[in-house]
Scaffold this motif. Structure first.
Motif, mmCIF file in Angstrom:
data_model
loop_
_atom_site.group_PDB
_atom_site.id
_atom_site.type_symbol
_atom_site.label_atom_id
_atom_site.label_comp_id
_atom_site.label_asym_id
_atom_site.label_seq_id
_atom_site.Cartn_x
_atom_site.Cartn_y
_atom_site.Cartn_z
ATOM 1 N N ASN A 56 12.501 -44.541 -51.651
ATOM 2 C CA ASN A 56 11.038 -44.743 -51.809
ATOM 3 C C ASN A 56 10.832 -46.117 -51.290
ATOM 4 O OD1 ASN A 56 8.557 -45.541 -53.071
ATOM 5 N ND2 ASN A 56 9.131 -44.036 -54.622
ATOM 6 N N PRO A 57 9.354 -46.084 -50.351
ATOM 7 C CA PRO A 57 9.121 -47.339 -49.893
ATOM 8 C C PRO A 57 8.846 -48.324 -50.560
ATOM 9 C CG PRO A 57 7.847 -45.564 -49.034
ATOM 10 C CD PRO A 57 8.581 -44.790 -50.095
ATOM 11 N N GLY A 58 8.729 -48.178 -52.027
ATOM 12 C CA GLY A 58 8.401 -49.221 -52.976
ATOM 13 C C GLY A 58 9.917 -50.030 -52.970
ATOM 14 N N VAL A 59 10.940 -49.553 -52.876
ATOM 15 C CA VAL A 59 12.257 -49.923 -52.937
ATOM 16 C C VAL A 59 12.454 -51.340 -52.357
ATOM 17 C CG1 VAL A 59 14.878 -50.020 -52.937
ATOM 18 C CG2 VAL A 59 13.046 -48.196 -54.256
ATOM 19 N N GLY A 60 11.821 -50.979 -50.819
ATOM 20 C CA GLY A 60 12.357 -51.837 -49.677
ATOM 21 C C GLY A 60 10.934 -53.010 -49.793
ATOM 22 N N LEU A 61 9.997 -52.656 -50.472
ATOM 23 C CA LEU A 61 8.898 -53.680 -50.620
ATOM 24 C C LEU A 61 9.208 -54.540 -51.987
ATOM 25 C CD1 LEU A 61 5.592 -51.594 -49.929
ATOM 26 C CD2 LEU A 61 6.520 -53.417 -48.476
ATOM 27 N N TYR A 62 9.836 -53.944 -53.007
ATOM 28 C CA TYR A 62 9.872 -54.915 -54.172
ATOM 29 C C TYR A 62 11.092 -55.125 -54.688
ATOM 30 C CZ TYR A 62 4.892 -53.992 -54.019
ATOM 31 O OH TYR A 62 3.558 -53.817 -53.792
ATOM 32 N N LYS A 63 12.338 -54.518 -54.018
ATOM 33 C CA LYS A 63 13.684 -54.894 -54.630
ATOM 34 C C LYS A 63 14.108 -56.385 -54.870
ATOM 35 C CE LYS A 63 15.978 -54.518 -50.110
ATOM 36 N NZ LYS A 63 16.901 -53.569 -49.386
ATOM 37 N N SER A 64 13.532 -57.333 -54.120
ATOM 38 C CA SER A 64 13.737 -58.464 -54.312
ATOM 39 C C SER A 64 12.949 -59.277 -55.459
ATOM 40 C CB SER A 64 13.710 -59.461 -53.041
ATOM 41 O OG SER A 64 12.515 -59.377 -52.797
ATOM 42 N N GLU A 65 12.077 -58.714 -55.956
ATOM 43 C CA GLU A 65 11.019 -59.169 -56.755
ATOM 44 C C GLU A 65 10.983 -58.556 -58.381
ATOM 45 O OE1 GLU A 65 7.354 -60.833 -54.657
ATOM 46 O OE2 GLU A 65 7.961 -58.830 -53.751
ATOM 47 N N VAL A 66 11.318 -57.010 -58.390
ATOM 48 C CA VAL A 66 11.090 -56.191 -59.390
ATOM 49 C C VAL A 66 12.374 -55.599 -59.871
ATOM 50 C CG1 VAL A 66 9.944 -54.207 -60.080
ATOM 51 C CG2 VAL A 66 8.811 -56.046 -58.754
ATOM 52 N N ILE A 67 12.570 -55.357 -61.175
ATOM 53 C CA ILE A 67 13.783 -54.641 -61.489
ATOM 54 C C ILE A 67 13.623 -53.203 -61.410
ATOM 55 C CG2 ILE A 67 15.351 -53.912 -63.453
ATOM 56 C CD1 ILE A 67 14.499 -56.753 -64.756
ATOM 57 N N ILE A 68 14.515 -52.687 -60.453
ATOM 58 C CA ILE A 68 14.242 -51.059 -60.227
ATOM 59 C C ILE A 68 15.349 -50.383 -60.392
ATOM 60 C CG2 ILE A 68 13.778 -49.484 -58.236
ATOM 61 C CD1 ILE A 68 12.253 -51.823 -56.566
ATOM 62 N N VAL A 69 15.352 -49.595 -61.307
ATOM 63 C CA VAL A 69 16.453 -48.537 -61.676
ATOM 64 C C VAL A 69 16.486 -47.210 -60.811
ATOM 65 C CG1 VAL A 69 17.259 -47.177 -63.659
ATOM 66 C CG2 VAL A 69 16.178 -49.220 -64.320
ATOM 67 N N LYS A 70 17.790 -46.971 -60.420
ATOM 68 C CA LYS A 70 17.959 -45.736 -59.494
ATOM 69 C C LYS A 70 17.210 -44.552 -60.437
ATOM 70 C CE LYS A 70 20.986 -43.575 -56.574
ATOM 71 N NZ LYS A 70 22.505 -43.580 -56.097
ATOM 72 N N ALA A 71 16.616 -43.873 -59.557
ATOM 73 C CA ALA A 71 15.972 -42.458 -60.062
ATOM 74 C C ALA A 71 16.411 -41.505 -58.998
ATOM 75 C CB ALA A 71 14.475 -42.469 -60.291
ATOM 76 N N GLY A 72 16.226 -40.091 -59.398
ATOM 77 C CA GLY A 72 16.554 -39.232 -58.159
ATOM 78 C C GLY A 72 15.327 -38.908 -57.359
ATOM 79 N N SER A 73 15.389 -38.113 -56.356
ATOM 80 C CA SER A 73 14.434 -38.027 -55.576
ATOM 81 C C SER A 73 12.935 -37.380 -56.381
ATOM 82 C CB SER A 73 14.749 -37.137 -54.388
ATOM 83 O OG SER A 73 15.007 -36.049 -54.429
ATOM 84 N N THR A 74 13.271 -36.242 -57.197
ATOM 85 C CA THR A 74 11.998 -35.475 -57.796
ATOM 86 C C THR A 74 12.251 -35.406 -59.244
ATOM 87 O OG1 THR A 74 13.409 -33.493 -57.810
ATOM 88 C CG2 THR A 74 12.398 -34.025 -55.640
ATOM 89 N N ALA A 75 11.362 -35.154 -59.915
ATOM 90 C CA ALA A 75 11.221 -34.981 -61.341
ATOM 91 C C ALA A 75 12.407 -34.240 -61.920
ATOM 92 C CB ALA A 75 9.813 -34.463 -61.730
ATOM 93 N N HIS A 76 12.836 -33.145 -61.070
ATOM 94 C CA HIS A 76 13.889 -32.379 -61.475
ATOM 95 C C HIS A 76 15.106 -33.198 -61.954
ATOM 96 C CE1 HIS A 76 11.889 -28.751 -60.459
ATOM 97 N NE2 HIS A 76 11.526 -29.339 -59.410
ATOM 98 N N THR A 77 15.204 -34.271 -61.534
ATOM 99 C CA THR A 77 16.419 -35.225 -61.997
ATOM 100 C C THR A 77 16.162 -36.095 -63.085
ATOM 101 O OG1 THR A 77 15.636 -36.930 -60.312
ATOM 102 C CG2 THR A 77 17.067 -35.143 -59.536
ATOM 103 N N MET A 78 15.047 -36.049 -63.548
ATOM 104 C CA MET A 78 14.596 -37.022 -64.728
ATOM 105 C C MET A 78 15.680 -36.867 -65.938
ATOM 106 S SD MET A 78 10.908 -37.832 -66.267
ATOM 107 C CE MET A 78 10.208 -36.324 -65.839
#
Length: 143
Positions: free
Chosen positions: A119-141
């Motif tokens: 997700n582009p948001g990971v590259g933009l915010y990974k140094s400022e925000v806690i981001i938990v790894k999710a799957g690529s679609t809602a089927h992995t929720m």
């Protein structure tokens, strides 16, 4: 008091149950209950409110939308803010990252989001925000 931490959950228009791309221009709004993925989160946190905003509206009116969303969040005085999961939805991921960044820096409230690693948001915010790894679609929720 439930003994659970109090959270506010941020969702886009799709996961907020408003609609798909035809509703992506939805302005920020708040509902005082868990919605969509927040229902599963209710097992671990008291979802005091869900803030919903359309992906297009957020990306086209970022400062205005973020200011309104932060006002909604602030009113509930949560222990934490949860955003997403955004999976691999780029606009949604960017919105989740931006909301979490502003919540932490402006409201001094912990915030966490979940996104797929590409997700582009990971590259933009990974140094400022806690981001938990999710799957690529809602089927992995559930995982």
């Amino acid at each position: 008091m439930t003994g659970k931490i109090k959270a506010v959950h941020y969702l886009n228009q799709f996961f907020g149950g408003i609609g798909g791309e035809d509703k992506a221009d939805t302005k920020p709004q708040v509902v005082e209950k868990a919605v969509g993925p927040g229902l599963a989160l209710s097992a671990s946190a008291e979802i005091a409110a869900t803030v919903i905003c359309g992906d297009n509206y957020f990306s086209e009116h970022t400062d205005e939308a973020a200011a309104q969303i932060l006002e909604y969040i602030k009113a509930y005085a949560p222990d934490i803010v949860l955003a997403g999961p955004a999976f691999n939805a780029g606009r949604y991921g960017v919105a989740c990252g931006e909301i979490c960044k502003r919540v932490v820096s402006e409201l001094k409230i912990p915030a966490v989001t979940a996104m797929y690693e590409e997700n582009p948001g990971v590259g933009l915010y990974k140094s400022e925000v806690i981001i938990v790894k999710a799957g690529s679609t809602a089927h992995t929720m559930r995982d």
